[in-house]
Design a protein around this motif. Structure first.
Motif, PDB file in Angstrom:
ATOM      1  N   GLY A 227       0.786  -1.279  -0.021  1.00 40.04           N
ATOM      2  CA  GLY A 227       0.092  -0.078  -0.037  1.00 40.04           C
ATOM      3  C   GLY A 227       1.004   1.292  -0.020  1.00 40.04           C
ATOM      4  O   GLY A 227       0.360   2.416  -0.340  1.00 40.04           O
ATOM      5  N   ARG A 228       2.256   1.188   0.324  1.00 40.99           N
ATOM      6  CA  ARG A 228       3.120   2.201   0.440  1.00 40.99           C
ATOM      7  C   ARG A 228       3.238   3.075  -0.706  1.00 40.99           C
ATOM      8  O   ARG A 228       3.219   4.488  -0.681  1.00 40.99           O
ATOM      9  CB  ARG A 228       4.431   1.822   0.725  1.00 40.99           C
ATOM     10  CG  ARG A 228       4.899   2.602   1.893  1.00 40.99           C
ATOM     11  CD  ARG A 228       6.208   1.802   2.583  1.00 40.99           C
ATOM     12  NE  ARG A 228       7.245   1.205   1.807  1.00 40.99           N
ATOM     13  CZ  ARG A 228       8.300   1.606   1.470  1.00 40.99           C
ATOM     14  NH1 ARG A 228       8.278   3.156   1.428  1.00 40.99           N
ATOM     15  NH2 ARG A 228       9.080   0.992   0.712  1.00 40.99           N
ATOM     16  N   SER A 229       2.917   2.394  -2.090  1.00 38.38           N
ATOM     17  CA  SER A 229       2.959   3.358  -3.162  1.00 38.38           C
ATOM     18  C   SER A 229       2.043   4.293  -3.390  1.00 38.38           C
ATOM     19  O   SER A 229       2.124   5.178  -3.986  1.00 38.38           O
ATOM     20  CB  SER A 229       2.708   2.308  -4.484  1.00 38.38           C
ATOM     21  OG  SER A 229       4.104   1.702  -4.598  1.00 38.38           O
ATOM     22  N   ASP A 230       0.922   4.039  -2.765  1.00 37.51           N
ATOM     23  CA  ASP A 230      -0.252   5.197  -2.681  1.00 37.51           C
ATOM     24  C   ASP A 230      -0.196   6.079  -1.594  1.00 37.51           C
ATOM     25  O   ASP A 230      -1.176   6.981  -1.549  1.00 37.51           O
ATOM     26  CB  ASP A 230      -1.671   4.562  -2.778  1.00 37.51           C
ATOM     27  CG  ASP A 230      -1.705   3.711  -3.940  1.00 37.51           C
ATOM     28  OD1 ASP A 230      -1.369   4.394  -5.025  1.00 37.51           O
ATOM     29  OD2 ASP A 230      -2.489   2.781  -3.990  1.00 37.51           O
ATOM     30  N   PHE A 231       0.723   5.989  -0.780  1.00 34.72           N
ATOM     31  CA  PHE A 231       0.948   6.758   0.302  1.00 34.72           C
ATOM     32  C   PHE A 231       1.865   7.984   0.052  1.00 34.72           C
ATOM     33  O   PHE A 231       2.752   7.990  -0.531  1.00 34.72           O
ATOM     34  CB  PHE A 231       1.596   6.195   1.580  1.00 34.72           C
ATOM     35  CG  PHE A 231       0.617   5.052   2.311  1.00 34.72           C
ATOM     36  CD1 PHE A 231      -0.343   4.710   1.630  1.00 34.72           C
ATOM     37  CD2 PHE A 231       1.134   4.625   3.726  1.00 34.72           C
ATOM     38  CE1 PHE A 231      -1.123   3.550   2.382  1.00 34.72           C
ATOM     39  CE2 PHE A 231       0.216   3.624   4.257  1.00 34.72           C
ATOM     40  CZ  PHE A 231      -0.723   3.088   3.877  1.00 34.72           C
ATOM     41  N   SER A 232       1.514   9.252   0.477  1.00 34.41           N
ATOM     42  CA  SER A 232       2.393  10.536   0.531  1.00 34.41           C
ATOM     43  C   SER A 232       3.563  10.323   1.483  1.00 34.41           C
ATOM     44  O   SER A 232       3.564   9.341   2.403  1.00 34.41           O
ATOM     45  CB  SER A 232       1.464  11.674   0.945  1.00 34.41           C
ATOM     46  OG  SER A 232       1.275  11.474   2.374  1.00 34.41           O
ATOM     47  N   ASP A 233       4.595  10.912   1.049  1.00 33.29           N
ATOM     48  CA  ASP A 233       5.745  10.859   2.016  1.00 33.29           C
ATOM     49  C   ASP A 233       5.431  11.104   3.517  1.00 33.29           C
ATOM     50  O   ASP A 233       5.785  10.654   4.411  1.00 33.29           O
ATOM     51  CB  ASP A 233       6.535  11.960   1.724  1.00 33.29           C
ATOM     52  CG  ASP A 233       7.692  11.286   0.363  1.00 33.29           C
ATOM     53  OD1 ASP A 233       7.314  10.162   0.080  1.00 33.29           O
ATOM     54  OD2 ASP A 233       8.291  11.987   0.109  1.00 33.29           O
ATOM     55  N   GLU A 234       4.230  12.124   3.545  1.00 35.56           N
ATOM     56  CA  GLU A 234       3.870  12.686   4.969  1.00 35.56           C
ATOM     57  C   GLU A 234       3.242  11.656   5.656  1.00 35.56           C
ATOM     58  O   GLU A 234       3.183  11.351   6.807  1.00 35.56           O
ATOM     59  CB  GLU A 234       2.951  13.931   4.811  1.00 35.56           C
ATOM     60  CG  GLU A 234       3.566  15.338   4.005  1.00 35.56           C
ATOM     61  CD  GLU A 234       3.741  14.985   2.827  1.00 35.56           C
ATOM     62  OE1 GLU A 234       3.525  14.194   2.234  1.00 35.56           O
ATOM     63  OE2 GLU A 234       3.679  16.274   2.145  1.00 35.56           O
ATOM     64  N   LEU A 235       2.240  10.776   5.049  1.00 33.56           N
ATOM     65  CA  LEU A 235       1.561   9.740   5.437  1.00 33.56           C
ATOM     66  C   LEU A 235       2.665   8.601   6.017  1.00 33.56           C
ATOM     67  O   LEU A 235       2.489   8.111   7.187  1.00 33.56           O
ATOM     68  CB  LEU A 235       0.482   9.174   4.730  1.00 33.56           C
ATOM     69  CG  LEU A 235      -0.274   7.832   5.124  1.00 33.56           C
ATOM     70  CD1 LEU A 235      -0.817   8.184   6.369  1.00 33.56           C
ATOM     71  CD2 LEU A 235      -1.145   7.538   4.043  1.00 33.56           C
ATOM     72  N   GLN A 236       3.513   8.496   5.285  1.00 36.11           N
ATOM     73  CA  GLN A 236       4.713   7.279   5.670  1.00 36.11           C
ATOM     74  C   GLN A 236       5.377   7.762   6.869  1.00 36.11           C
ATOM     75  O   GLN A 236       5.614   7.143   7.822  1.00 36.11           O
ATOM     76  CB  GLN A 236       5.713   7.026   4.724  1.00 36.11           C
ATOM     77  CG  GLN A 236       4.905   6.624   3.190  1.00 36.11           C
ATOM     78  CD  GLN A 236       5.896   6.233   2.117  1.00 36.11           C
ATOM     79  OE1 GLN A 236       6.914   5.092   2.541  1.00 36.11           O
ATOM     80  NE2 GLN A 236       6.155   6.700   1.147  1.00 36.11           N
ATOM     81  N   ALA A 237       5.566   9.227   6.795  1.00 35.33           N
ATOM     82  CA  ALA A 237       6.253   9.860   8.203  1.00 35.33           C
ATOM     83  C   ALA A 237       5.482   9.443   9.278  1.00 35.33           C
ATOM     84  O   ALA A 237       6.183   9.206  10.566  1.00 35.33           O
ATOM     85  CB  ALA A 237       6.774  11.281   7.909  1.00 35.33           C
ATOM     86  N   LEU A 238       4.018   9.846   9.105  1.00 32.56           N
ATOM     87  CA  LEU A 238       3.379   9.351  10.256  1.00 32.56           C
ATOM     88  C   LEU A 238       3.329   8.016  10.636  1.00 32.56           C
ATOM     89  O   LEU A 238       3.133   7.766  11.996  1.00 32.56           O
ATOM     90  CB  LEU A 238       1.854   9.664   9.928  1.00 32.56           C
ATOM     91  CG  LEU A 238       1.447  11.102  10.549  1.00 32.56           C
ATOM     92  CD1 LEU A 238      -0.241  11.311   9.997  1.00 32.56           C
ATOM     93  CD2 LEU A 238       1.322  11.515  11.799  1.00 32.56           C
ATOM     94  N   CYS A 239       3.441   7.287   9.977  1.00 31.37           N
ATOM     95  CA  CYS A 239       3.259   5.587  10.419  1.00 31.37           C
ATOM     96  C   CYS A 239       4.698   5.202  10.917  1.00 31.37           C
ATOM     97  O   CYS A 239       4.747   4.703  11.889  1.00 31.37           O
ATOM     98  CB  CYS A 239       3.411   4.689   8.777  1.00 31.37           C
ATOM     99  SG  CYS A 239       1.746   4.966   8.027  1.00 31.37           S
TER     100      CYS A 239
END
Ligand code: SAM
Ligand code: DTB
Ligand code: SF4
Length: 366
Positions: free
Chosen positions: A279-291
């Motif tokens: 699912g990471r391909s559809d995540f923004s960098d900001e969302l990944q940072a929150l994760c």
């Protein structure tokens, strides 16, 4: 009761040592926390055991793709659904060895081999045993995900040097039945037990965003956290909706709910690696940072997962750079990593002092 525990006499008791006696209502209470309190608690737990800036890096390879007899509703590899994937039989050993070497050269520390079996026959396992040996010889940690294992198979893999076996629970026991009919939740738990008994580390997580309820997400994480011992590695996948599968048109999960899943997994399983997976391909960098802030500390690295895309390696390197993240060294235990605290990281003791009564009170009230 330690000072730490006393400080955290919560509706959901957060302790330094992993607990396997969580109740479903405690897990539900964690999900209900205000987002900031949840993330703060997760980050606090994370720092008890890990360097909060280190991320474990694994690379996946589909060593056998498609034509699977199972009916997992999310999966493009089931023979029952018409999907646009390139199927292939088991790859030759040399091709697997070469892919593993490329993964190592690119910076991965673990190589995960996935195969579209319901479960391999003994004769199908033998070439995979050779692959495990070859990948291990390169100096990578090894992981395999081959479906259900028969008696003796986990031992064969252990002898070959398999470090991890990935077998996901996928969802709650209740929702699971709506997603897969060709094998049971109990079958899955039996394979996990075989892996554990053979001395291979357990990689077990699931998928969210399949149309399940919050209660199902609570149920899945509760089942994972009450496995004793807890899985060493917990992949949290967001459904990749694939045309041709029954779940193709499933509405996307609220991204904050995904982050909550990561944070709750982190609190429930403090010593486990929580992997931000599909699912990471559809995540923004900001969302990944929150994760990552919520306690995710492992990713799949490399342009492909099994049949679908993953962020390209240059993008991941850039993301690590922007966030000051570093790839985690292989072979160090969780406590070793926590003591590797880098300059500028608040001391763990300091964090303990700071876990606010307010978080505890809100949890107790919920
Ligand atoms: N056949 C083996 C099995 O089912 O255990 C191993 C491979 S299987 C593809 C590994 C895991 O990938 C599944 O258990 C599921 O959690 C995940 N997965 C498969 N398709 C997915 C999708 N479309 N989105 C997210 N995760 C997926
Ligand atoms: C896991 O939990 N996620 C990975 C790995 N274990 C095998 C697989 C994700 C697959 C995503 C869909 C695809 O690429 O086919
Ligand atoms: Fe087969 Fe695994 Fe896909 Fe299920 S998830 S259809 S068992 S490859």
């Amino acid at each position: 009761m330690s000072a730490l525990e006393k400080e955290n006499t919560l509706g959901a008791r957060i302790t330094a040592e992993p607990r396997t006696d969580w109740s479903r209502s405690e897990v539900a209470a964690l999900f209900e926390l205000p987002f900031n309190d949840l993330l703060y608690s997760a980050q606090w737990v994370h720092r008890q055991y890990f360097d909060a800036n280190a991320v474990q890096v694994s690379t996946l390879l589909s060593i056998k793709t498609g034509a699977c007899p199972e009916d997992c509703a999310y999966c493009p590899q089931s023979i029952r659904f018409e999907t646009a994937i390139d199927t292939h039989d088991l790859m030759p050993l040399e091709a697997v060895r070469a892919a593993a070497q490329r993964a190592k050269d690119a910076g991965a520390t673990r190589f995960c081999m996935g195969a579209s079996y319901r479960g391999p026959k003994d004769s199908q396992l033998e070439p995979i045993v050779e692959m495990v040996k070859a990948v291990k010889a390169i100096g990578l940690e090894t992981c395999a995900t081959l479906g259900l294992l028969r008696p003796g198979q986990a031992e064969r893999l252990a002898e070959a040097g398999l470090d991890y076996y990935n077998h996901n629970l996928d969802s709650s026991a209740e929702f699971y039945e709506k997603i897969i009919s060709t094998r049971t939740y109990a079958d899955r738990l039996e394979t996990l037990e075989r892996v554990r008994t053979a001395g291979v580390k357990v990689c077990c997580g699931g998928i969210v965003g399949m149309g399940e309820t919050r209660a199902d997400r609570v149920g899945m994480l509760h089942t994972l956290a009450t496995l004793a011992p807890q899985p060493e590695s917990v992949p949290i996948n967001e459904l990749v909706p694939i045309p041709g599968t029954p779940l193709a048109n499933t509405p996307a999960l609220d991204p904050f709910e995904f982050v909550r899943c990561i944070a709750v997994a982190r609190i429930l399983m403090p010593r486990s690696h929580v992997r931000l997976s599909a699912g990471r391909s559809d995540f923004s960098d900001e969302l990944q940072a929150l994760c990552f802030f919520a306690g995710a500390n492992s990713i799949f690295y490399g342009e492909k997962l099994l049949t679908t895309g993953n962020p390209d390696t240059a993008a991941d390197r850039r993301l690590f750079e922007r966030l000051g993240l570093v790839p985690e060294d292989a072979g160090m235990d969780a406590r070793g990593r926590a003591t590797q605290a880098r300059a500028g990281m608040p001391a763990v003791e300091q964090c303990r002092e700071q876990l606010p009564g307010a978080v505890a009170e809100r949890l107790a009230a919920s």
